[in-house]
Design an enzyme around this catalytic site. Sequence first.
Site, mmCIF file in Angstrom:
data_model
loop_
_atom_site.group_PDB
_atom_site.id
_atom_site.type_symbol
_atom_site.label_atom_id
_atom_site.label_comp_id
_atom_site.label_asym_id
_atom_site.label_seq_id
_atom_site.Cartn_x
_atom_site.Cartn_y
_atom_site.Cartn_z
ATOM 1 N N ASN A 192 0.849 -1.193 0.000
ATOM 2 C CA ASN A 192 0.000 0.000 0.000
ATOM 3 C C ASN A 192 0.882 1.239 0.000
ATOM 4 O OD1 ASN A 192 -2.827 1.071 0.197
ATOM 5 N ND2 ASN A 192 -1.821 2.228 1.824
ATOM 6 N N TYR A 196 0.553 10.160 4.263
ATOM 7 C CA TYR A 196 0.272 10.431 5.671
ATOM 8 C C TYR A 196 1.406 11.324 6.175
ATOM 9 C CZ TYR A 196 -1.581 5.714 4.572
ATOM 10 O OH TYR A 196 -2.150 4.623 3.968
ATOM 11 N N ARG A 197 1.056 12.455 6.768
ATOM 12 C CA ARG A 197 2.093 13.417 7.160
ATOM 13 C C ARG A 197 3.036 12.862 8.224
ATOM 14 N NH1 ARG A 197 -2.333 16.438 10.320
ATOM 15 N NH2 ARG A 197 -1.883 15.773 12.458
ATOM 16 N N TRP A 210 -0.982 8.067 10.132
ATOM 17 C CA TRP A 210 -2.022 7.355 9.384
ATOM 18 C C TRP A 210 -3.235 7.251 10.276
ATOM 19 C CZ3 TRP A 210 2.524 3.817 8.562
ATOM 20 C CH2 TRP A 210 2.744 2.980 9.650
ATOM 21 N N GLU A 256 -1.229 0.935 -5.442
ATOM 22 C CA GLU A 256 -1.071 2.275 -5.999
ATOM 23 C C GLU A 256 -0.013 2.309 -7.105
ATOM 24 O OE1 GLU A 256 -1.597 1.723 -2.774
ATOM 25 O OE2 GLU A 256 -3.216 3.092 -2.202
ATOM 26 N N ASP A 305 -4.162 22.227 9.847
ATOM 27 C CA ASP A 305 -4.584 21.154 8.941
ATOM 28 C C ASP A 305 -5.418 21.626 7.762
ATOM 29 O OD1 ASP A 305 -4.800 18.420 8.147
ATOM 30 O OD2 ASP A 305 -4.622 17.889 10.258
HETATM 31 C C1 LIG Z 1 -1.536 16.789 1.226
HETATM 32 C C2 LIG Z 1 -2.244 15.612 1.825
HETATM 33 C C3 LIG Z 1 -1.976 15.239 3.137
HETATM 34 C C4 LIG Z 1 -2.610 14.141 3.713
HETATM 35 N N1 LIG Z 1 -2.302 13.799 4.999
HETATM 36 C C5 LIG Z 1 -2.881 12.713 5.557
HETATM 37 C C6 LIG Z 1 -2.522 12.311 6.877
HETATM 38 O O1 LIG Z 1 -1.703 12.933 7.547
HETATM 39 N N2 LIG Z 1 -3.130 11.199 7.381
HETATM 40 C C7 LIG Z 1 -4.041 10.467 6.673
HETATM 41 O O2 LIG Z 1 -4.530 9.455 7.187
HETATM 42 N N3 LIG Z 1 -4.417 10.839 5.423
HETATM 43 C C8 LIG Z 1 -3.844 11.943 4.849
HETATM 44 N N4 LIG Z 1 -4.189 12.316 3.576
HETATM 45 C C9 LIG Z 1 -5.225 11.545 2.849
HETATM 46 C C10 LIG Z 1 -4.716 10.207 2.354
HETATM 47 O O3 LIG Z 1 -3.530 10.351 1.637
HETATM 48 C C11 LIG Z 1 -5.768 9.537 1.468
HETATM 49 O O4 LIG Z 1 -6.896 9.289 2.267
HETATM 50 C C12 LIG Z 1 -5.287 8.259 0.807
HETATM 51 O O5 LIG Z 1 -6.267 7.803 -0.095
HETATM 52 C C13 LIG Z 1 -5.029 7.171 1.816
HETATM 53 O O6 LIG Z 1 -4.558 6.026 1.144
HETATM 54 P P1 LIG Z 1 -4.924 4.559 1.668
HETATM 55 O O7 LIG Z 1 -6.391 4.349 1.343
HETATM 56 O O8 LIG Z 1 -4.044 3.667 0.858
HETATM 57 O O9 LIG Z 1 -4.661 4.500 3.116
HETATM 58 C C14 LIG Z 1 -3.561 13.412 2.971
HETATM 59 C C15 LIG Z 1 -3.830 13.791 1.659
HETATM 60 C C16 LIG Z 1 -3.196 14.870 1.085
HETATM 61 C C17 LIG Z 1 -3.515 15.253 -0.335
HETATM 62 MN MN LIG Z 2 -4.425 2.251 -0.669
#
Ligand SMILES: Cc1cc2nc3c(=O)[nH]c(=O)nc-3n(C[C@H](O)[C@H](O)[C@H](O)COP(=O)(O)O)c2cc1C
Ligand SMILES: [Mn+2]
Length: 500
Positions: A192, A196-197, A210, A256, A305
């Site tokens: 995956n 996630y910041r 996450w 991805e 945020d």
């Molecule tokens: C700039 C940016 C920052 C993000 N930061 C976070 C974060 O800190 N934590 C989080 O859970 N999702 C964050 N997201 C959203 C996730 O990247 C998004 O939900 C992604 O689809 C998660 O992938 P996954 O489904 O494989 O877990 C962020 C998105 C963007 C565009």
């Molecule tokens: Mn995913």
Amino acid sequence: MDAVHSLVTKPMAYSSYAAFLKALEEAGELRRISEPVATELQITELADREMKSPGGGKALLFEKPTINGKVSAFPLAINALGSKRRMAMALGLDSVDELASQLEFLMKAKPPKSFADAMKLLRNGIDLIHARPRTVKSAACQEVINHLGEGAQGEPFSLDHLPILKCWPQDGGRFITLPTVYTKDPDTGERNVGMYRIQIYDGRTTGLHWQVHKVAARHGKRYYERGERMPVAICLGGDPAFTLAATAPLPDGIDEILFAGFARKKSVDLVKCVTQPLEVPAESDFVIEGYVQPGEMRPEGPFGDHTGFYTPVDDYPVFHVTAITHRKEAIYPCTIVGVPPMEDFHMGGASVRIFLPIFKMNFPEIVDMALPAEGTFHNLVFVSIRKQYPWQAFKVMHGLWGMGQMMFAKYIVVVDEDCDVQNTSEVLFRWMANTDPQRDSILTKNPLDSLDHAPTVPNMGGHMGFDATKKIPGEGYTRGWPDLVKMDPAVKAWADGFRG
Ligand SMILES: Cc1cc2nc3c(=O)[nH]c(=O)nc-3n(C[C@H](O)[C@H](O)[C@H](O)COP(=O)(O)O)c2cc1C
Ligand SMILES: [Mn+2]
């Protein structure tokens, strides 16, 4: 075959973040800033002004970002994806709608039975061969290798050398804001990649934000249950297609990297990490390798945020760095979030465009969909439908609330197909005019985005839907719905030509 292939699918992958920035510069989409500017707050202020200028302004390349007054060895890029045009350029397209129509075509297509079928797919820009990654032995992202684990030898290189922003005054520290985080499901080995910041605690320790609903959090839970260390790699830069893929709301279990390869029409080259059992894109600019000791948590935040508010401190997993590898000429990519509109509005907007065909496949009545900037993604969703039967608008709401990250949608407003959902003012007009709040609203319960500060308890809360479509007799409305005031088309045509 190869010659034909390159003609019809125009591969447009970028071999590095620098290559992408060069393309932006040639298109007049990038501004260089050669003066030293501080990574503490100053870059944020300049970038915020740029992101709020018409159309999202330009990408900014800070050639001399400073860390505590010292110029960093690495330039910093921000707002590189912060407009419709740059988002399309990131995928080598004129418009992200092209990728949407390829996905739509792909979903409707049957597996190719003959050469002619395969050619037809190719002519429509569908290239599944390149969805598959390739493994390579040597990689640009490993031109420089710094081991940071216990007892590591050599240069004391650490996260402190990267121009990582402290974005806003009340932030709990510096944060990596555009990371792509690689993890594996310990049961199936499935990869995956999510964005996630990353909060920097010190040169070799970070937080990993996450949220509980995300795939990496599910992976982490399984490592915890198995009592095993969790390998994690954080990549920065490389082809911006990786960035888009990491933020895209792909279903759990869809890789991805396959999506990125499909989108950019070039296989992604993967290389083994030097200290962790993970593979990462060879073209990345930086790779931060390390592990999470499941169960080890630490306060993360506060952080200004994307909701426009600071998210409070909460416990998140701790990441221990074992190595940082990078290109010799690496560029540090980042973004800022805060009061909208920001760069992430364009990233989210592209995701909605690209995945619209998937929504339409599940809900054929859906015509269009928009997440207006004011709703910071999940707070407000506008959907237009072609209504055929009573209470269909409610069926669409329930469907969306049950679909992936759409579960977070706090308010859903459904309008008729002749309302342009991309035009917020038009939707507000229909919504206010067409609804009896008592009859046309529905309140329900669903999970909420972890970042939402409004609910009394995090991660869950009320959701509301409004049916702003024209009511039909089958719905009990027998007064005869009035027509919208519209001019006669012939008179409009006459006025178009009128030069009085
Ligand atoms: C700039 C940016 C920052 C993000 N930061 C976070 C974060 O800190 N934590 C989080 O859970 N999702 C964050 N997201 C959203 C996730 O990247 C998004 O939900 C992604 O689809 C998660 O992938 P996954 O489904 O494989 O877990 C962020 C998105 C963007 C565009
Ligand atoms: Mn995913």
